[in-house]
Design a protein around this motif. Sequence first.
Motif, PDB file in Angstrom:
ATOM      1  N   LEU A 118       0.849  -1.190   0.000  1.00  0.00           N
ATOM      2  CA  LEU A 118       0.000   0.000   0.000  1.00  0.00           C
ATOM      3  C   LEU A 118       0.885   1.240   0.000  1.00  0.00           C
ATOM      4  CD1 LEU A 118      -2.908   1.123   0.171  1.00  0.00           C
ATOM      5  CD2 LEU A 118      -2.608   1.202   2.662  1.00  0.00           C
ATOM      6  N   PHE A 119       0.673   2.091  -0.983  1.00  0.00           N
ATOM      7  CA  PHE A 119       1.437   3.332  -1.128  1.00  0.00           C
ATOM      8  C   PHE A 119       0.553   4.514  -0.736  1.00  0.00           C
ATOM      9  CE2 PHE A 119       3.134   0.220  -3.987  1.00  0.00           C
ATOM     10  CZ  PHE A 119       4.500   0.439  -4.071  1.00  0.00           C
ATOM     11  N   SER A 120       1.076   5.390   0.096  1.00  0.00           N
ATOM     12  CA  SER A 120       0.398   6.644   0.426  1.00  0.00           C
ATOM     13  C   SER A 120       1.471   7.651   0.809  1.00  0.00           C
ATOM     14  CB  SER A 120      -0.597   6.456   1.575  1.00  0.00           C
ATOM     15  OG  SER A 120       0.072   6.190   2.792  1.00  0.00           O
ATOM     16  N   HIS A 121       1.061   8.894   0.984  1.00  0.00           N
ATOM     17  CA  HIS A 121       2.056   9.906   1.327  1.00  0.00           C
ATOM     18  C   HIS A 121       2.641   9.680   2.712  1.00  0.00           C
ATOM     19  CE1 HIS A 121       4.214  13.632   1.460  1.00  0.00           C
ATOM     20  NE2 HIS A 121       3.542  14.039   2.534  1.00  0.00           N
ATOM     21  N   ALA A 122       1.771   9.385   3.701  1.00  0.00           N
ATOM     22  CA  ALA A 122       2.249   9.345   5.084  1.00  0.00           C
ATOM     23  C   ALA A 122       1.883   8.080   5.850  1.00  0.00           C
ATOM     24  CB  ALA A 122       1.716  10.557   5.845  1.00  0.00           C
ATOM     25  N   GLY A 123       1.042   7.223   5.279  1.00  0.00           N
ATOM     26  CA  GLY A 123       0.687   5.980   5.960  1.00  0.00           C
ATOM     27  C   GLY A 123      -0.767   5.933   6.387  1.00  0.00           C
ATOM     28  N   VAL A 124      -1.368   4.763   6.241  1.00  0.00           N
ATOM     29  CA  VAL A 124      -2.755   4.548   6.640  1.00  0.00           C
ATOM     30  C   VAL A 124      -2.753   3.743   7.937  1.00  0.00           C
ATOM     31  CG1 VAL A 124      -4.981   3.525   6.027  1.00  0.00           C
ATOM     32  CG2 VAL A 124      -3.547   4.576   4.248  1.00  0.00           C
ATOM     33  N   TYR A 125      -3.222   4.364   9.023  1.00  0.00           N
ATOM     34  CA  TYR A 125      -3.251   3.721  10.333  1.00  0.00           C
ATOM     35  C   TYR A 125      -4.690   3.433  10.738  1.00  0.00           C
ATOM     36  CZ  TYR A 125       1.637   5.055  10.693  1.00  0.00           C
ATOM     37  OH  TYR A 125       2.984   5.187  10.467  1.00  0.00           O
ATOM     38  N   LEU A 126      -4.916   2.289  11.371  1.00  0.00           N
ATOM     39  CA  LEU A 126      -6.267   1.889  11.749  1.00  0.00           C
ATOM     40  C   LEU A 126      -6.898   2.852  12.735  1.00  0.00           C
ATOM     41  CD1 LEU A 126      -5.955  -2.002  12.021  1.00  0.00           C
ATOM     42  CD2 LEU A 126      -6.842  -0.630  10.128  1.00  0.00           C
ATOM     43  N   GLU A 127      -6.094   3.441  13.602  1.00  0.00           N
ATOM     44  CA  GLU A 127      -6.616   4.436  14.558  1.00  0.00           C
ATOM     45  C   GLU A 127      -7.328   5.575  13.829  1.00  0.00           C
ATOM     46  OE1 GLU A 127      -7.224   6.579  18.184  1.00  0.00           O
ATOM     47  OE2 GLU A 127      -6.494   4.525  17.926  1.00  0.00           O
ATOM     48  N   TRP A 128      -6.746   6.021  12.716  1.00  0.00           N
ATOM     49  CA  TRP A 128      -7.349   7.117  11.945  1.00  0.00           C
ATOM     50  C   TRP A 128      -8.591   6.651  11.192  1.00  0.00           C
ATOM     51  CZ3 TRP A 128      -6.960   7.777   6.355  1.00  0.00           C
ATOM     52  CH2 TRP A 128      -7.554   8.967   5.906  1.00  0.00           C
ATOM     53  N   THR A 129      -8.517   5.498  10.539  1.00  0.00           N
ATOM     54  CA  THR A 129      -9.680   5.035   9.770  1.00  0.00           C
ATOM     55  C   THR A 129     -10.866   4.725  10.679  1.00  0.00           C
ATOM     56  OG1 THR A 129      -8.908   2.725   9.798  1.00  0.00           O
ATOM     57  CG2 THR A 129      -8.253   4.091   7.912  1.00  0.00           C
ATOM     58  N   PHE A 186      -2.342  -5.755   4.064  1.00  0.00           N
ATOM     59  CA  PHE A 186      -1.242  -5.327   3.216  1.00  0.00           C
ATOM     60  C   PHE A 186       0.089  -5.854   3.743  1.00  0.00           C
ATOM     61  CE2 PHE A 186      -4.513  -2.025   2.712  1.00  0.00           C
ATOM     62  CZ  PHE A 186      -4.734  -2.169   1.347  1.00  0.00           C
ATOM     63  N   LYS A 187       0.917  -6.286   2.832  1.00  0.00           N
ATOM     64  CA  LYS A 187       2.225  -6.840   3.206  1.00  0.00           C
ATOM     65  C   LYS A 187       3.107  -5.757   3.823  1.00  0.00           C
ATOM     66  CE  LYS A 187       6.110  -9.464   1.268  1.00  0.00           C
ATOM     67  NZ  LYS A 187       6.622 -10.162   0.052  1.00  0.00           N
ATOM     68  N   LYS A 188       3.092  -4.579   3.213  1.00  0.00           N
ATOM     69  CA  LYS A 188       3.913  -3.474   3.717  1.00  0.00           C
ATOM     70  C   LYS A 188       3.353  -2.168   3.166  1.00  0.00           C
ATOM     71  CE  LYS A 188       8.362  -3.907   4.246  1.00  0.00           C
ATOM     72  NZ  LYS A 188       9.801  -4.114   3.957  1.00  0.00           N
ATOM     73  N   GLN A 189       3.542  -1.100   3.931  1.00  0.00           N
ATOM     74  CA  GLN A 189       3.191   0.223   3.445  1.00  0.00           C
ATOM     75  C   GLN A 189       4.461   0.970   3.036  1.00  0.00           C
ATOM     76  OE1 GLN A 189       0.067   2.645   4.908  1.00  0.00           O
ATOM     77  NE2 GLN A 189      -0.556   1.166   6.473  1.00  0.00           N
ATOM     78  N   ILE A 190       4.337   1.736   1.952  1.00  0.00           N
ATOM     79  CA  ILE A 190       5.434   2.549   1.438  1.00  0.00           C
ATOM     80  C   ILE A 190       5.010   4.007   1.550  1.00  0.00           C
ATOM     81  CG2 ILE A 190       6.975   3.001  -0.497  1.00  0.00           C
ATOM     82  CD1 ILE A 190       7.143   0.116   0.512  1.00  0.00           C
ATOM     83  N   VAL A 191       5.794   4.811   2.281  1.00  0.00           N
ATOM     84  CA  VAL A 191       5.412   6.194   2.550  1.00  0.00           C
ATOM     85  C   VAL A 191       6.607   7.131   2.406  1.00  0.00           C
ATOM     86  CG1 VAL A 191       3.650   5.381   4.159  1.00  0.00           C
ATOM     87  CG2 VAL A 191       5.876   6.096   5.044  1.00  0.00           C
ATOM     88  N   GLY A 192       6.291   8.420   2.412  1.00  0.00           N
ATOM     89  CA  GLY A 192       7.302   9.474   2.469  1.00  0.00           C
ATOM     90  C   GLY A 192       6.985  10.354   3.661  1.00  0.00           C
ATOM     91  N   HIS A 193       6.925  11.670   3.421  1.00  0.00           N
ATOM     92  CA  HIS A 193       6.436  12.678   4.370  1.00  0.00           C
ATOM     93  C   HIS A 193       7.388  13.010   5.505  1.00  0.00           C
ATOM     94  CE1 HIS A 193       3.653  15.195   6.498  1.00  0.00           C
ATOM     95  NE2 HIS A 193       3.570  14.379   7.528  1.00  0.00           N
ATOM     96  N   THR A 194       7.870  12.015   6.242  1.00  0.00           N
ATOM     97  CA  THR A 194       8.783  12.288   7.359  1.00  0.00           C
ATOM     98  C   THR A 194      10.208  12.255   6.838  1.00  0.00           C
ATOM     99  OG1 THR A 194       7.250  11.191   8.885  1.00  0.00           O
ATOM    100  CG2 THR A 194       9.482  11.619   9.682  1.00  0.00           C
ATOM    101  N   GLN A 195      10.804  13.436   6.688  1.00  0.00           N
ATOM    102  CA  GLN A 195      12.115  13.503   6.052  1.00  0.00           C
ATOM    103  C   GLN A 195      13.204  12.909   6.945  1.00  0.00           C
ATOM    104  OE1 GLN A 195      13.680  16.613   3.049  1.00  0.00           O
ATOM    105  NE2 GLN A 195      14.218  17.439   5.040  1.00  0.00           N
ATOM    106  N   ARG A 205       6.949  -3.964   8.190  1.00  0.00           N
ATOM    107  CA  ARG A 205       5.581  -3.535   7.894  1.00  0.00           C
ATOM    108  C   ARG A 205       5.473  -2.178   7.216  1.00  0.00           C
ATOM    109  NH1 ARG A 205       1.760  -4.864   7.126  1.00  0.00           N
ATOM    110  NH2 ARG A 205       0.153  -4.550   8.675  1.00  0.00           N
ATOM    111  N   ILE A 206       6.519  -1.359   7.296  1.00  0.00           N
ATOM    112  CA  ILE A 206       6.429  -0.024   6.712  1.00  0.00           C
ATOM    113  C   ILE A 206       7.804   0.463   6.307  1.00  0.00           C
ATOM    114  CG2 ILE A 206       6.689   1.263   8.889  1.00  0.00           C
ATOM    115  CD1 ILE A 206       4.381   3.117   7.830  1.00  0.00           C
ATOM    116  N   ALA A 207       7.834   1.265   5.230  1.00  0.00           N
ATOM    117  CA  ALA A 207       9.089   1.847   4.762  1.00  0.00           C
ATOM    118  C   ALA A 207       8.873   3.324   4.484  1.00  0.00           C
ATOM    119  CB  ALA A 207       9.567   1.148   3.493  1.00  0.00           C
ATOM    120  N   CYS A 208       9.631   4.166   5.179  1.00  0.00           N
ATOM    121  CA  CYS A 208       9.601   5.608   4.940  1.00  0.00           C
ATOM    122  C   CYS A 208      10.832   5.975   4.117  1.00  0.00           C
ATOM    123  CB  CYS A 208       9.586   6.383   6.254  1.00  0.00           C
ATOM    124  SG  CYS A 208       9.576   8.181   6.016  1.00  0.00           S
ATOM    125  N   LEU A 209      10.603   6.484   2.905  1.00  0.00           N
ATOM    126  CA  LEU A 209      11.687   6.652   1.939  1.00  0.00           C
ATOM    127  C   LEU A 209      12.020   8.112   1.639  1.00  0.00           C
ATOM    128  CD1 LEU A 209      10.613   3.897  -0.631  1.00  0.00           C
ATOM    129  CD2 LEU A 209      12.026   3.656   1.429  1.00  0.00           C
TER     130      LEU A 209
END
Length: 229
Positions: A118-129, A186-195, A205-209
């Motif tokens: 799953l690709f998004s700018h900052a990540g999809v968290y269950l707390e938010w949804t 989702f196997k892993k989330q791919i995000v940016g946003h946090t430099q 589970r997640i990669a911040c690139l």
Amino acid sequence: MAKVLIVPDVHGRKFWHKAMEMIDEVDQVVFLGDYLDPYPREGITFEDALMEFEGILSFKEDYPDKVVLLVGNHDMHYIKTEFMNCSRLNVWRRQEIHDLFISNIEKLQLVHEIDNYLFSHAGVYLEWTKRYAITLEELFNFTKFLGGRWNTLEDVSYERGGWCKVGSCVWADIRESVENELPAMFKKQIVGHTQMESKPYITSRIACLDVRQCFILDTETDEIMGIDA
């Protein structure tokens, strides 16, 4: 099984040109959003950033099925002029850039999925949804989401000076991933946003690139490799 070239936050930088050079070597190119609002310390003008964004839009036009353009918080405050949680917003050019985004709205997405990544700018968290009873299906229909749910994207967490435990998929901080649940399908989330300073942050589970360079993801091996500019 796919080879995906990932372009994290651009902010007027030119490293995304690697995507044009390698377009025939990959199955898909995914931009993680934040095209404008350059950092003053980097010496990039707003005009420079706008020129790069127009080039990215043209790239999408040339490869409509191969290039994916996601939106970040720096895009949302132009897409929705009512958006309140802004960072480095160019208030003098806001209406002009709003018109540019709206004229290209069909080219943009909030989230994208490839091979259970799953690709998004900052990540999809269950707390938010769960906070807004947002379904994943809703997130995949960006234009419809803008019609009635866009204000949920305003959520900013304590980590970034906000009032929420977890931020939205355009505002979440990678530090929030330590204690918060991610959608299990989702196997892993791919995000940016946090430099990051120099290296990406990657777990199972997640990669911040967001380190100012492109990456290649091999979905068969789960390997993520940086590409030198």
